[in-house]
Design a protein around this motif. Structure first.
Motif, mmCIF file in Angstrom:
data_model
loop_
_atom_site.group_PDB
_atom_site.id
_atom_site.type_symbol
_atom_site.label_atom_id
_atom_site.label_comp_id
_atom_site.label_asym_id
_atom_site.label_seq_id
_atom_site.Cartn_x
_atom_site.Cartn_y
_atom_site.Cartn_z
ATOM 1 N N LEU A 52 0.971 -1.276 -0.031
ATOM 2 C CA LEU A 52 -0.033 0.008 -0.180
ATOM 3 C C LEU A 52 0.795 1.237 -0.019
ATOM 4 C CD1 LEU A 52 -2.894 1.332 0.229
ATOM 5 C CD2 LEU A 52 -2.575 1.113 2.731
ATOM 6 N N ASN A 53 0.546 2.038 -0.980
ATOM 7 C CA ASN A 53 1.366 3.317 -1.177
ATOM 8 C C ASN A 53 0.384 4.303 -0.677
ATOM 9 O OD1 ASN A 53 2.912 5.575 -1.745
ATOM 10 N ND2 ASN A 53 3.174 5.137 -3.852
ATOM 11 N N ALA A 54 0.761 4.705 0.762
ATOM 12 C CA ALA A 54 -0.218 5.664 1.594
ATOM 13 C C ALA A 54 0.021 6.898 1.294
ATOM 14 C CB ALA A 54 -0.060 5.212 3.257
ATOM 15 N N GLU A 55 1.196 7.292 0.470
ATOM 16 C CA GLU A 55 1.250 8.700 0.053
ATOM 17 C C GLU A 55 0.568 9.069 -1.077
ATOM 18 O OE1 GLU A 55 2.779 10.899 2.009
ATOM 19 O OE2 GLU A 55 3.553 9.384 3.527
ATOM 20 N N VAL A 56 0.020 8.115 -2.115
ATOM 21 C CA VAL A 56 -0.721 8.569 -3.164
ATOM 22 C C VAL A 56 -2.236 8.167 -3.100
ATOM 23 C CG1 VAL A 56 1.279 8.774 -4.402
ATOM 24 C CG2 VAL A 56 0.293 6.547 -4.353
ATOM 25 N N SER A 57 -2.558 7.208 -2.380
ATOM 26 C CA SER A 57 -3.806 6.527 -2.193
ATOM 27 C C SER A 57 -4.700 7.353 -1.206
ATOM 28 C CB SER A 57 -3.797 5.258 -1.714
ATOM 29 O OG SER A 57 -3.032 4.366 -2.613
ATOM 30 N N GLU A 58 -5.924 7.628 -1.681
ATOM 31 C CA GLU A 58 -6.688 8.521 -0.995
ATOM 32 C C GLU A 58 -8.031 7.671 -0.520
ATOM 33 O OE1 GLU A 58 -7.685 11.485 -3.246
ATOM 34 O OE2 GLU A 58 -5.959 12.919 -2.988
ATOM 35 N N GLY A 90 -14.445 -10.313 22.052
ATOM 36 C CA GLY A 90 -14.096 -8.901 21.392
ATOM 37 C C GLY A 90 -15.018 -8.731 20.066
ATOM 38 N N THR A 91 -14.802 -7.845 19.252
ATOM 39 C CA THR A 91 -15.636 -7.283 18.011
ATOM 40 C C THR A 91 -14.471 -6.949 16.989
ATOM 41 O OG1 THR A 91 -17.106 -6.380 19.559
ATOM 42 C CG2 THR A 91 -17.070 -5.859 17.127
ATOM 43 N N ARG A 92 -14.839 -7.575 15.820
ATOM 44 C CA ARG A 92 -14.079 -7.383 14.455
ATOM 45 C C ARG A 92 -14.908 -6.495 13.344
ATOM 46 N NH1 ARG A 92 -12.759 -12.430 12.305
ATOM 47 N NH2 ARG A 92 -10.901 -12.380 13.597
ATOM 48 N N ILE A 93 -14.530 -5.340 12.864
ATOM 49 C CA ILE A 93 -15.137 -4.426 12.130
ATOM 50 C C ILE A 93 -14.386 -4.402 10.820
ATOM 51 C CG2 ILE A 93 -16.192 -2.279 11.358
ATOM 52 C CD1 ILE A 93 -16.408 -1.895 14.653
ATOM 53 N N THR A 94 -15.020 -4.859 9.768
ATOM 54 C CA THR A 94 -14.056 -4.924 8.427
ATOM 55 C C THR A 94 -14.791 -3.959 7.504
ATOM 56 O OG1 THR A 94 -13.507 -7.144 8.807
ATOM 57 C CG2 THR A 94 -13.288 -6.379 6.311
ATOM 58 N N ILE A 95 -13.964 -3.022 7.265
ATOM 59 C CA ILE A 95 -14.604 -1.887 6.333
ATOM 60 C C ILE A 95 -13.742 -1.934 4.794
ATOM 61 C CG2 ILE A 95 -14.821 0.528 5.880
ATOM 62 C CD1 ILE A 95 -14.556 0.937 8.874
ATOM 63 N N THR A 96 -14.383 -2.370 3.728
ATOM 64 C CA THR A 96 -13.895 -2.199 2.394
ATOM 65 C C THR A 96 -14.135 -1.084 1.796
ATOM 66 O OG1 THR A 96 -14.448 -4.635 2.505
ATOM 67 C CG2 THR A 96 -14.055 -3.443 0.220
ATOM 68 N N ILE A 97 -13.205 -0.325 1.559
ATOM 69 C CA ILE A 97 -13.289 1.022 1.094
ATOM 70 C C ILE A 97 -12.607 1.002 -0.337
ATOM 71 C CG2 ILE A 97 -12.855 3.583 1.548
ATOM 72 C CD1 ILE A 97 -12.380 2.603 4.450
ATOM 73 N N PRO A 98 -13.086 1.638 -1.477
ATOM 74 C CA PRO A 98 -12.639 1.941 -2.744
ATOM 75 C C PRO A 98 -11.532 3.010 -2.517
ATOM 76 C CG PRO A 98 -14.926 1.659 -3.000
ATOM 77 C CD PRO A 98 -14.622 1.958 -1.534
ATOM 78 N N ILE A 99 -10.399 3.037 -3.165
ATOM 79 C CA ILE A 99 -9.516 3.942 -3.007
ATOM 80 C C ILE A 99 -9.110 4.473 -4.166
ATOM 81 C CG2 ILE A 99 -8.343 2.754 -1.054
ATOM 82 C CD1 ILE A 99 -5.980 1.798 -2.913
ATOM 83 N N LYS A 100 -8.703 5.865 -4.207
ATOM 84 C CA LYS A 100 -8.365 6.554 -5.354
ATOM 85 C C LYS A 100 -6.814 7.094 -5.314
ATOM 86 C CE LYS A 100 -10.735 10.170 -6.141
ATOM 87 N NZ LYS A 100 -11.694 11.688 -5.966
ATOM 88 N N THR A 101 -6.407 7.304 -6.651
ATOM 89 C CA THR A 101 -5.004 7.465 -6.639
ATOM 90 C C THR A 101 -4.765 8.863 -7.106
ATOM 91 O OG1 THR A 101 -4.413 5.087 -7.280
ATOM 92 C CG2 THR A 101 -2.790 6.542 -7.736
ATOM 93 N N SER A 102 -4.052 9.569 -6.392
ATOM 94 C CA SER A 102 -3.446 10.939 -6.440
ATOM 95 C C SER A 102 -2.380 11.073 -7.232
ATOM 96 C CB SER A 102 -3.542 11.778 -5.129
ATOM 97 O OG SER A 102 -3.128 13.057 -5.496
ATOM 98 N N MET A 103 -2.352 11.670 -8.160
ATOM 99 C CA MET A 103 -1.293 12.013 -9.559
ATOM 100 C C MET A 103 -0.475 13.088 -8.891
ATOM 101 S SD MET A 103 -1.722 9.321 -11.210
ATOM 102 C CE MET A 103 -0.457 9.578 -12.124
ATOM 103 N N SER A 104 -1.019 13.856 -7.926
ATOM 104 C CA SER A 104 -0.065 14.913 -7.595
ATOM 105 C C SER A 104 0.899 14.549 -6.559
ATOM 106 C CB SER A 104 -0.966 16.149 -6.964
ATOM 107 O OG SER A 104 -1.537 15.833 -5.704
#
Length: 1017
Positions: free
Chosen positions: A895-901, A1003-1017
């Motif tokens: 995961l490239n956390a610096e370009v993914s939104e 305990g509890t487990r919450i799974t969130i599936t989130i579409p990501i966007k890629t920033s070109m800037s």
């Protein structure tokens, strides 16, 4: 008493004469030729005419001009090997192509061409090299070389002081060339101009003809008859045929015809029979339709059918070869007068015919020699006519008058009385028929009614009463019963008015067939014949009847002029079987008909133009196949053994094609491509011909228009048809002809054409219209779709704006929630006087607030910023709850956390919920697991897991609280997710799972599936 007759058999000649009724208005017809297709062409005083067997048509040259025209005394026409016509007049030479309908002329700037045009052309001929020889009146003759289209003038070979007029140029069988002039012949060499003159004194020669079979040049003269020049010996026979009549007439032309006859044109027409050494003269007559009418005959032409065309200064005539085959014997007494026969019989074992004389006695005629004599009635001379003749089974010839029976002595040629007949009835007219049965009993009847039998064994006479054999006829006064036939089984057949009867003499049994409805119109039926197929044919004044048995049941059919058998008349009088064939001959009111009973059609009709009478009542066919037809004063004889039926027939030629009466070029007709016709000009007319010049008026035509008709038309004599209102489509006109001998064209003439539809009914217009219409529909559909898309886009943008406002409102609600919780924690540390922790907490709170403010107006933030915000929040919550839990982060290395939104602050509420409701109520320190896993390039899975007390226990504890706090974080986040999914067309999924360990909540487990966007800037 025997009296001789003046009788000499001679051939009948029947001419066809043409005039205004046929489209030939010209009196002066100079010449004739036949082209390669079979059309006849004629040169006249006013120009060129064509004949197609039915009509004449005038052809006006398109290049005529003053002083140069073929419309002024066209004296020479000729068809060359290429099919072009040579046309020579007083002052011009032109060529014409019949298929292209094109006239053209040689260049008169060339001296030789100018000389030809100014020479008054008389004749064209050709040689073995296909060179054309042009004979002229004023300038000798010329040679045309087809290889270089050059003319060569031969004037210099004419001896001085002699006329240069040239009648003909010939090449003989041995390759020698001769020119014919009034003063004699010139034998010349066309290559070196050497020549020799063979003079004839007195300038007597008027014309010439080269006979290859005789190898002689026959010369016509003005006063010396016919001369013959022998090209082998170059000698002149002064008299070819010695006859005083020829010497007294100016002979103008000559031709060799069929049957070895020489035809000579003069003021009358002469025919020399070389075999019989006989001369026949045909003088112009105006009274008889089929007599020669042409006079001062200037040209004779014999076509490919051996028909003789007679061109003269008094019109055009033609003698068909078919119309020369019938011989006539005049029945005229020395004392004058003629008679009509009243009974005919072939004398056994002789070539003689006995003819009953309605005046008195018999005539005996030898049908071969023509010798004849009158045999008087020995009892009632001059008063009592012989009315019937018959033969016994032994060949004895008998004759009867009103009262007496005579026997005819063959060798002595006389009548001998045998018995007086006890006939009580007064005969109104002559007997019509007789039949002899197997018992030697003769049955004879007469037209006014009544039938008698005479037993030739004992001469006993008896009368047959019709009512006795037909009980239905008791009240009927009509007693007509005409004996007609003894058939192949020995049964006798009788006709009546109306009705049909048969009589079996062996069983003495009569059978009546009169009750059949088909016989109700059987009127005046006096003759019946059995064909070779066992069918009976009856002739009457209501056409032809066929009678036969099928499965022992009688079948009757009637054929008349409306039937499809080809009868040209409904009045039929007699029928006879042709010996040795299956054909029948029928006497009718319009000639003699040859009929095919198997094909059920007329084959030939012979009438006045062939030498018979038009109305024929009686005839016989002798055992040696001589058909003898009798009329008043004449006996006509046709020898069926030698008669040449017209076998000439060729495919039909279309001679004229008009669209709305506008003539179309024949060149277009001869093209292989279909002719295109506009739908608006849909009136078509065709003229056509089989080019059968022999008896062309009897040729019949039938057609079928493929695309419109399903069956061939009924054959008819019309040589034209027209069509109108044809629908646009493809058509093929099929044509065929049937000549006067019943022979059909060997092939079918076809003319394809297309009626083109109007432009709005063509495939290209329909295609264009459909394309245009489709374009309009597509344009409007696209326009509508574009409008819908635009409206949808505007709606989406509007909804997005609403969503953005809603998101900002939700973030505005969530930010105070964070602030409220954080300030509570700071307050706690202040109250506890833990200034260091409070300061540390305030520092983290300040950084958190700064991040929240930076991203408060953004829907999406970098994952790295989201992680930083979560770490600060978790650290603050850990400080606030005295390190009651430990947080474990797991970040997917891919995961490239610096370009993914991802959407901002979407995870925090669930982390908060895990801390507050899961971990804080646990007695021992808990663990919080936070995982960011990359499932695909555009899909992030965030897992929030705690080992707290679980949702069930937390809900139970929450329900026991006295002061219940309403939590907004989870509610706000759920609304945000719904809005994001709607605006951005994405699908963010949340899965909540309860963890269990040893059957206890863990305990509890919450799974969130989130579409990501890629920033070109």
């Amino acid at each position: 008493m025997v009296t001789s007759l003046i009788a000499q058999p001679e051939r009948n000649f029947r001419f066809m004469n043409f005039g205004i009724k046929d489209g030939m208005p010209e009196k002066y017809v100079y010449c004739a030729t036949q082209d390669s297709m079979g059309y006849m062409w004629f040169g006249t005083v006013s120009g060129l005419y064509r004949y197609d067997g039915h009509n004449f048509k005038y052809f006006k040259s398109t290049i005529n001009k003053p002083g140069r025209t073929i419309a002024n005394v066209l004296q020479a026409v000729f068809c060359d090997q290429a099919g072009n016509l040579w046309l020579g007049s007083l002052n011009d030479l032109q060529w014409y192509n019949p298929q292209l309908n094109t006239f053209w002329s040689p260049d008169e700037n060339i001296k030789e061409v100018l000389d030809v045009k100014n020479s008054n052309i008389l004749h064209f001929s050709t040689d073995s090299k296909n060179q054309i020889w042009v004979s002229t009146m004023n300038n000798a003759f010329f040679k045309f070389n087809p290889k270089d289209s050059s003319f060569t003038h031969f004037k210099k070979i004419i001896p001085n002081k002699l006329s240069s007029a040239t009648w003909r140029v010939f090449e003989t069988s041995n390759g020698n060339y001769y020119s014919v002039h009034s003063h004699g012949l010139i034998h010349f060499n066309p290559d070196n101009y050497k020549f020799k003159h063979y003079p004839f004194p007195g300038n007597q020669i008027s014309n010439a003809y080269y006979d290859k079979s005789l190898n002689k040049i026959l010369l016509t003269t003005y006063e010396k008859g016919i001369l013959a020049f022998n090209p082998e010996t170059n000698t002149l026979d002064k008299y070819f045929f010695n006859n005083e009549t020829l010497y007294k007439n100016h002979l103008l032309c000559l031709a060799k015809g069929p049957d070895d006859k020489i035809w000579i044109g003069s003021y009358p027409l002469f025919a020399i029979d070389l075999t019989q050494k006989d001369l026949k003269i045909f003088k112009p007559e105006i009274n008889s339709e089929y007599s020669l009418k042409s006079s001062k005959i200037c040209n004779l032409f014999i076509d490919r059918q051996q028909n003789i065309w007679i061109c003269s200064y008094n019109g055009l005539s033609m003698l068909s070869r078919d119309n020369q085959q019938i011989y006539s014997l005049p029945l005229v007494l020395k004392t004058g007068g003629s008679f009509e026969p009243s009974g005919i019989l072939e004398v056994p074992w002789t070539k003689e015919l006995l003819i009953g004389n309605p005046g008195s006695g018999l005539f005996n005629i030898d049908r071969n020699s023509g010798e004849s004599c009158l045999i008087a009635n020995p009892l009632e001379a001059g008063n009592n006519a012989i009315k019937n003749l018959f033969k016994s089974n032994k060949g004895i010839v008998y004759a009867i008058d009103d009262k007496n029976l005579f026997r005819y002595l063959i060798h002595e040629k006389k009548l001998v009385p045998v018995s007086t007949l006890n006939i009580k009835d007064k005969f109104a007219d002559r007997f019509v028929n007789n039949v002899v049965d197997d018992n030697n009993k003769v049955y004879f009847g007469y037209r006014s009614g009544g039938c008698y039998t005479l037993d030739l064994n004992n001469f006993k006479l008896s009368k047959i009463i019709k009512s006795e054999i037909d009980t239905s006829n008791v009240n009927n006064k009509d007693n007509t019963l005409i004996p007609c036939l003894k058939d192949s089984k020995g049964i006798l057949w009788f006709t009546s008015n109306p009705g049909l009867y048969s009589y079996d003499s062996k069983l003495n049994r009569w059978t009546n067939y009169s009750s059949y409805p088909e016989f109700s119109n059987l009127n005046q039926a006096y003759s019946l014949e059995e064909d070779v197929y066992g069918h009976y044919w009856i002739v009457s004044l209501n056409g032809l009847y066929e009678f036969y048995f099928e499965d022992l049941k009688p079948v009757v059919k009637n054929y008349n002029q409306d039937s499809k058998v080809g009868l040209n008349d409904g009045y039929l009088y007699q029928i006879k079987k042709e010996p040795g064939t299956d054909k029948l001959w029928i006497a009718s009111g319009k000639g003699l008909i040859r009929f095919d009973p198997r094909m059920k059609k007329v084959l030939t009709i012979l009438g006045q133009q062939h030498g018979f009478s038009d109305i024929i009542y009686e005839f016989i066919i002798t055992d040696d196949r001589k058909l003898c037809q009798f009329d008043i004063g004449v006996l006509n004889i046709l020898d069926l053994n030698s008669y040449k039926f017209n076998n000439y027939i060729q495919p039909v030629q279309i001679s004229s094609f008009k669209i709305e009466d506008k003539e179309i070029s024949l060149q277009d007709i001869f093209s292989n491509e279909p002719y295109h016709i506009e739908y608006s000009k849909n009136f078509l007319s065709f003229e056509f011909s089989s080019l059968n010049m022999s008896n062309s008026n009897q040729v019949k035509y039938t057609y079928l228009l493929e695309g419109n008709d399903k069956e061939w038309s009924e054959p008819h004599n019309r040589n034209y048809i027209s069509f109108s209102g044809l629908k646009p489509s493809k058509y093929v006109l099929h044509l065929k002809a049937i000549n006067n001998s019943g022979i059909e064209s060997s092939s079918i003439t076809k003319f394809p054409f297309i009626i083109t539809p109007p432009f709005w009914n063509t495939w290209w217009f329909r295609s264009l219209f459909l394309t245009f219409l489709g374009g309009i529909v597509i344009f409007f559909l696209r326009f509508r779709i574009q409008n819908i898309k635009q409206e949808e886009k505007q709606k989406q943008e509007f909804q997005k704006k609403i969503g953005d406002v809603e998101m900002k409102a939700l973030r505005a609600q969530m930010n105070p929630h964070f602030i409220f919780n954080s300030l509570n924690s700071v307050q706690k540390y202040i109250l506890k006087k833990d200034h260091h922790t409070a300061a540390q907490y305030l520092t983290k709170f300040a950084r958190l607030m700064r991040l929240i403010l930076d991203h408060s107006d953004q829907n999406y933030i970098m994952i790295s910023s989201e992680l930083e915000l979560l770490r600060l929040y978790i650290e603050m919550e850990s400080l606030r709850f005295d390190q009651a839990f430990v947080c474990h982060f797991e970040i997917d290395p891919k995961l490239n956390a610096e370009v993914s939104e991802i959407p901002s602050m979407l995870v925090q509420p669930y982390v908060e919920n895990a801390i507050w409701h899961g971990l804080l109520h646990k007695e021992e320190p808990g663990n919080l697991y936070l995982k960011f896993l990359l499932k695909s390039e555009d899909l992030l899975e965030v897992v929030i897991e705690d080992d707290g007390i679980g949702r069930t226990k937390a809900t139970e504890l929450k329900s026991k609280q006295v002061l219940k706090k309403k939590s907004y974080g989870m509610q706000i986040t759920g609304s945000r997710i719904a809005i994001l999914n709607r605006i951005h067309q994405i699908e963010t999924k949340i899965i909540i799972e309860d963890l269990v360990k040893d059957n206890k909540p863990s305990g509890t487990r919450i799974t969130i599936t989130i579409p990501i966007k890629t920033s070109m800037s």
